[in-house]
Design a protein around this motif. Structure first.
Motif, PDB file in Angstrom:
ATOM      1  N   LYS A  50       6.152  -4.921  -3.519  1.00 11.30           N
ATOM      2  CA  LYS A  50       5.085  -5.888  -2.698  1.00 11.30           C
ATOM      3  C   LYS A  50       5.785  -6.663  -1.935  1.00 11.30           C
ATOM      4  O   LYS A  50       6.544  -7.213  -2.729  1.00 11.30           O
ATOM      5  N   GLY A  83       0.182  -5.581   0.710  1.00 12.90           N
ATOM      6  CA  GLY A  83       1.590  -5.844   0.629  1.00 12.90           C
ATOM      7  C   GLY A  83       2.598  -4.823   0.694  1.00 12.90           C
ATOM      8  O   GLY A  83       3.643  -5.159   0.503  1.00 12.90           O
ATOM      9  N   THR A 117       1.748 -12.652   1.307  1.00 11.89           N
ATOM     10  CA  THR A 117       1.374 -11.357   1.213  1.00 11.89           C
ATOM     11  C   THR A 117       1.320 -10.722   2.723  1.00 11.89           C
ATOM     12  O   THR A 117       0.755 -11.151   3.397  1.00 11.89           O
TER      13      THR A 117
END
Length: 564
Positions: free
Chosen positions: A79, A54, A106
């Protein structure tokens, strides 16, 4: 900025910037390095991990060496999750296939290359292999990254000429060949179809593809070239065996057993397959199987037709007859799914039983009509002598069984004279290299009957070269079996080889013995190829639980297979 120096002293690695907690959990510890180059490799591995968890824009800021450490300075960033997609030029179908499941989850860097390949494959399989694609991630917020996708679609191609190159006459009709490989002039060009051609040709035993199919694209037309050669596929196979048996006076006699196989491919030049298999496992029994396969049964559909007849006679117990039809749909060049119907009947020869045998029903005339499904996967590199790949066949069937000709005593033993009965079978084999001239074959073979009225004349008859080596042909009667095989093959010249094998089996008899037991067959053999055919010699021993190995019961089989 990256600073490099040359050093051979082992020093600890020190991260000047901390790692996020979720990344730290995936790393045991940062090891030491012997050089700045090794430290850089470790830094790149950390970056790859960050980007695939991520932290899409993570980067290496600098790396340097001090007297005590190698120092790594990373930029991690936030992230991120995948956000919106700017892709007006892509169809909804492509977006759903490539992005829908990942959106707002993600953001992983490796997904970009996977998506790029997925979209390029889509266009290549729909007539536009020259399509150019660019995917650009753009930071939309502190936690979200959007994607900008630009597609420059290439020219649209259709199949034109199919050119076959061979040293001799292939003896196959052009109309069948085009239907079988699945392309005709004017069809939309597809890289999937090109892969299908190669996979389908590997399934033809009487033709061999000498090189991968080639295609040239010109003036919006695709020209396919195949280099093929005719292969000797028809077989006449004979096998003789010596089966020991002990007389009443304690001496040992030997019974000659036999097996004849006639296998004909491509009669009438239309790819059909005919097989006749006769066997005499002992002096009182015979078996005959006839198989017919008709590929491309319907012109516009990917359907293959299969029919078979099977007769099995035991002089003192029963006569079984089985007939069946199956339709197979070719999902791809390697996969098939199918529907089948079998009609099995049995005539028992045991007209009368002793009084103490009427406590249960052992045999009966019956009829069993069974409907089922099957799945097949085949990516073996050669249909006759595979050295790589695997093959899987799974079948499941269910049908009503009708018991006939029961005596009054037998009717008292049977609650339902029309019970449901099912059957499941699994065959698997794989081949992998052990060395330059050696192959390991692993195989798994299993079948089971399920039902309340499984009779003696229902049982599978296994043993011998086809199923469990080290035992007499069809000497083991079981309602379920599971056989695992390991075989090491050591090749010499001209595809001749010696082999060592072990067949380990779990067996169960629900009809007569009412028990399960283990068995094992092992031994060695040699297969010699020559211009006039293939000679095979096999020596094997077998044991069962509570039955010790006896060298006098060793099985010696000699076979010859002529191919024309």
């Amino acid at each position: 900025m990256t600073t490099k120096s040359i050093s051979q002293d082992k020093k600890p690695l020190q991260l000047e910037s901390g790692l996020p907690a979720d990344i730290q959990k995936k790393i045991k510890r940062i090891e030491s390095a012997e050089s700045i180059t090794q430290a850089e490799n470790t830094a790149q591995q950390l970056l790859s991990l960050l980007k695939n968890e991520g932290y899409l824009f993570a980067s290496l800021d600098s790396i340097w060496e001090s007297n005590a450490h190698y120092h790594i300075q990373l930029y991690t960033g936030n992230k991120l999750i995948w956000g919106n997609i700017d892709a007006d030029s892509l169809s909804t179908a492509v977006l759903q296939k490539s992005f829908q499941k990942a959106q707002y989850k993600t953001a992983r860097w490796e997904e970009l290359s996977n998506w790029k390949k997925s979209i390029e494959d889509f266009y290549a399989s729909n007539g536009a292999p020259d399509t150019q694609l660019q995917i650009t991630p753009k930071l939309a917020s502190a936690q979200q990254v959007d994607l900008q996708i630009r597609v420059e679609q290439g020219a649209y191609y259709v199949f034109d000429t199919l050119k076959v190159i061979s040293n001799g006459k292939l003896n196959i009709k052009k109309s069948f060949f085009q239907k079988y490989i699945g392309i005709e002039k004017g069809d939309e060009f597809s890289t999937e179809k090109m892969e299908l051609i190669q996979d389908r040709l590997k399934q033809l035993a009487f033709l061999q593809l000498e090189e991968e199919p080639s295609v040239s694209l010109k003036n919006e037309k695709a020209y396919v070239e195949l280099k093929l050669k005719k292969r000797k596929a028809n077989q006449l196979d004979g096998m003789l065996g010596l089966m020991p048996s002990e007389n009443a006076n304690g001496s040992t006699d030997y019974t000659l057993t036999g097996h004849i196989l006639l296998d004909i491919y491509n009669p009438l030049m239309t790819g059909k397959h005919f097989k006749l298999d006769w066997q005499q496992p002992d002096k009182s029994s015979q078996q005959l199987e006839v198989l017919y396969e008709h590929p491309v049964f319907l012109k516009k559909e990917k359907l293959d037709l299969e029919g078979f007849l099977s007769f099995q006679k035991n002089d003192t117990i029963f006569f079984n007859a089985n007939r069946g039809l199956a339709l197979h749909y070719r999902v791809s060049g390697k996969k098939k799914i199918g529907l089948f119907m079998d009609w099995e009947s049995s005539q028992s020869y045991l007209d009368e039983r002793e009084e103490d045998e009427t406590t249960e029903l052992l045999d009966s005339d019956y009829r069993w009509i069974k409907l089922g499904v099957q799945y097949a996967y085949n990516n073996l590199d050669d249909p006759f002598l595979p050295k790589k790949g695997s093959h899987l066949l799974l079948k499941m069937g269910l049908g009503q069984k009708e018991l006939h000709s029961l005596s009054e005593e037998e009717k008292l033993l049977v609650e339902n004279v029309n019970p449901l009965q099912s059957e499941m079978s699994l065959q698997y084999q794989s081949y992998r290299k052990l060395g330059k001239t050696s192959i390991l074959k692993l195989a798994f073979n299993s079948s089971s009957l399920f039902g309340d009225q499984i009779l003696q004349n229902d049982l599978y008859r296994i043993g011998g070269l086809k199923t469990l080596r080290g035992f007499d042909e069809q000497s083991l009667w079981v309602s379920s079996y599971l056989i695992s095989t390991a075989e090491a093959q050591f090749f010499m010249q001209n595809n001749s080889y010696v082999f060592l094998f072990n067949d380990f089996a779990w067996l169960h008899d629900q009809a007569v013995r009412k028990e399960s037991w283990l068995a094992n067959g092992f031994g060695a053999g040699i297969s010699l190829q020559s211009e006039i055919g293939i000679f095979q010699l096999v020596y094997s021993l077998g044991w069962q639980e509570d039955v010790p190995i006896n060298l006098q019961n060793a099985k010696i089989h000699f076979g010859y297979r002529a191919r024309f």
